[in-house]
Design an enzyme around this catalytic site. Structure first.
Site, PDB file in Angstrom:
ATOM      1  N   HIS A   1       0.061 -12.098   0.947  1.00  0.00           N
ATOM      2  CA  HIS A   1      -0.609 -10.939   0.313  1.00  0.00           C
ATOM      3  C   HIS A   1      -0.268 -11.773  -1.070  1.00  0.00           C
ATOM      4  CE1 HIS A   1      -1.417  -6.993  -0.558  1.00  0.00           C
ATOM      5  NE2 HIS A   1      -2.406  -7.613  -0.642  1.00  0.00           N
TER       6      HIS A   1
ATOM      7  N   TYR B   1       1.024  -1.196  -0.065  1.00  0.00           N
ATOM      8  CA  TYR B   1       0.150   0.002   0.083  1.00  0.00           C
ATOM      9  C   TYR B   1       0.889   1.340  -0.001  1.00  0.00           C
ATOM     10  CZ  TYR B   1      -3.083  -3.481   1.509  1.00  0.00           C
ATOM     11  OH  TYR B   1      -4.628  -4.555   1.571  1.00  0.00           O
TER      12      TYR B   1
END
Length: 322
Positions: A133, A49
């Site tokens: 992830h 992110y």
């Protein structure tokens, strides 16, 4: 080690890293403060992110707070490195990102180094949950080294719980069946609009006792504000899905319930779901999420959605007060 007891509502911290549009440091700080004020003391972030910006901003916002007052998850699989001379950052949807690049790394050393860098950016000694992830294209590496490296960190007591985070429920289901997974974060596949996880992931989690955190409850925005141009799965929503979301909104309005409130509550119909992480870029959005989650929703609303064929007859339905 058991999964920590998570608040039912958490803050997804991708928007804090300038997802699609800039967010100021002050706005990010205020979003985190509003999460604390509204009982949403679970924060989910990732190096991906904003190339570490989400973790950095979250770390500054958490600075000085009692570590026992909140729960924290981050992710591994993408390691960050400094840019080479002349290299430009690839924001991948995040604007104004730091001068870093992402590198897929599922080696034991890479997993440990990725977590250690996250801890430094977050300013904490430990996190509660670590997810591998978006590994759908890297399953051989996950089975060869990645999951074992993460399990070793759990065995050493460096993290409390481990799992996977992605938006492919079928792959999550296989990983849950094959590996000793504590918790998964499933984005967008168990929502009011899309319920594919009911056919694969949720039964696997119920069999194995694996906890489920849901993300993407608004399906990229379509269930938050259905209108022409609204996003679904990060692209413009097809007309058929837009029409379905608008129909849902009309049914909800008959019960004086915003569609957002119904979308946020629906995933808890399944007993394996323990928390929902919802993004917010500022305090107003966080307060709105909390207000939507607090809305009372009559059981009759869910039955009306079934009657209108907007929910299948065999899906679980939320129970008022549960």
């Amino acid at each position: 080690m058991p999964v920590p007891a998570l608040p039912r509502l958490g803050l997804g911290c991708a928007p804090l890293a300038n997802l699609y549009h800039p967010v100021s440091d002050e706005e990010a700080q205020q979003a985190v403060a509003a999460a604390f004020d509204n009982g949403a003391g679970y924060f989910d972030t990732a190096p991906h992110y904003g190339l570490g910006l989400s973790e950095e901003r979250l770390g500054r916002a958490l600075d000085g707070r009692d570590r026992s007052s909140y729960l924290l998850s981050t992710k591994v699989g993408r390691r960050l490195r400094d840019l080479a001379p002349g290299e430009r950052p690839d924001g991948q949807g995040f604007t104004d990102s730091p001068a870093r690049a992402r590198v897929w790394d599922f080696t034991a050393d890479g997993i440990r180094a990725t977590l250690e860098s996250s801890l430094e950016r977050l300013g904490v000694d430990s996190v509660d949950i670590v997810y591998l992830h978006d590994v759908e294209d890297h399953l051989p590496e996950v089975y060869d080294t990645g999951f074992a490296a993460l399990a070793e960190l759990r065995d050493q007591g460096l993290v409390k719980a481990i799992g996977f985070g992605m938006n492919h429920s079928d792959i999550l289901a296989k990983l849950v069946d094959d590996l000793d997974v504590d918790v998964v974060l499933c984005a967008g596949r168990w929502t009011l609009l899309e319920r594919t996880a009911l056919a694969d992931l949720l039964p696997a989690c119920e069999r194995r006792g694996t906890k489920v955190v849901v993300g993407g409850v608004y399906n990229s925005g379509l269930l938050a504000d259905p209108k022409p141009g609204a996003h679904y799965n990060y692209a413009e929503a097809p007309q058929e899905l837009l029409d379905r979301a608008l129909h849902m909104a009309r049914v909800c309005a008959e019960f004086d319930v915003p569609l957002r409130a119904a979308a946020l509550r629906y995933p808890f119909a399944h007993p394996s779901v323990v928390s929902a992480v919802v993004g917010a870029a500022n305090a107003d959005e966080m307060r709105d999420n909390a207000a939507m989650f607090a809305r009372e929703i009559p059981d009759a609303l869910w039955h009306a959605l079934v009657e209108q064929r907007l929910l299948d007859e065999d899906v679980p339905l939320p129970v008022k007060g549960a």
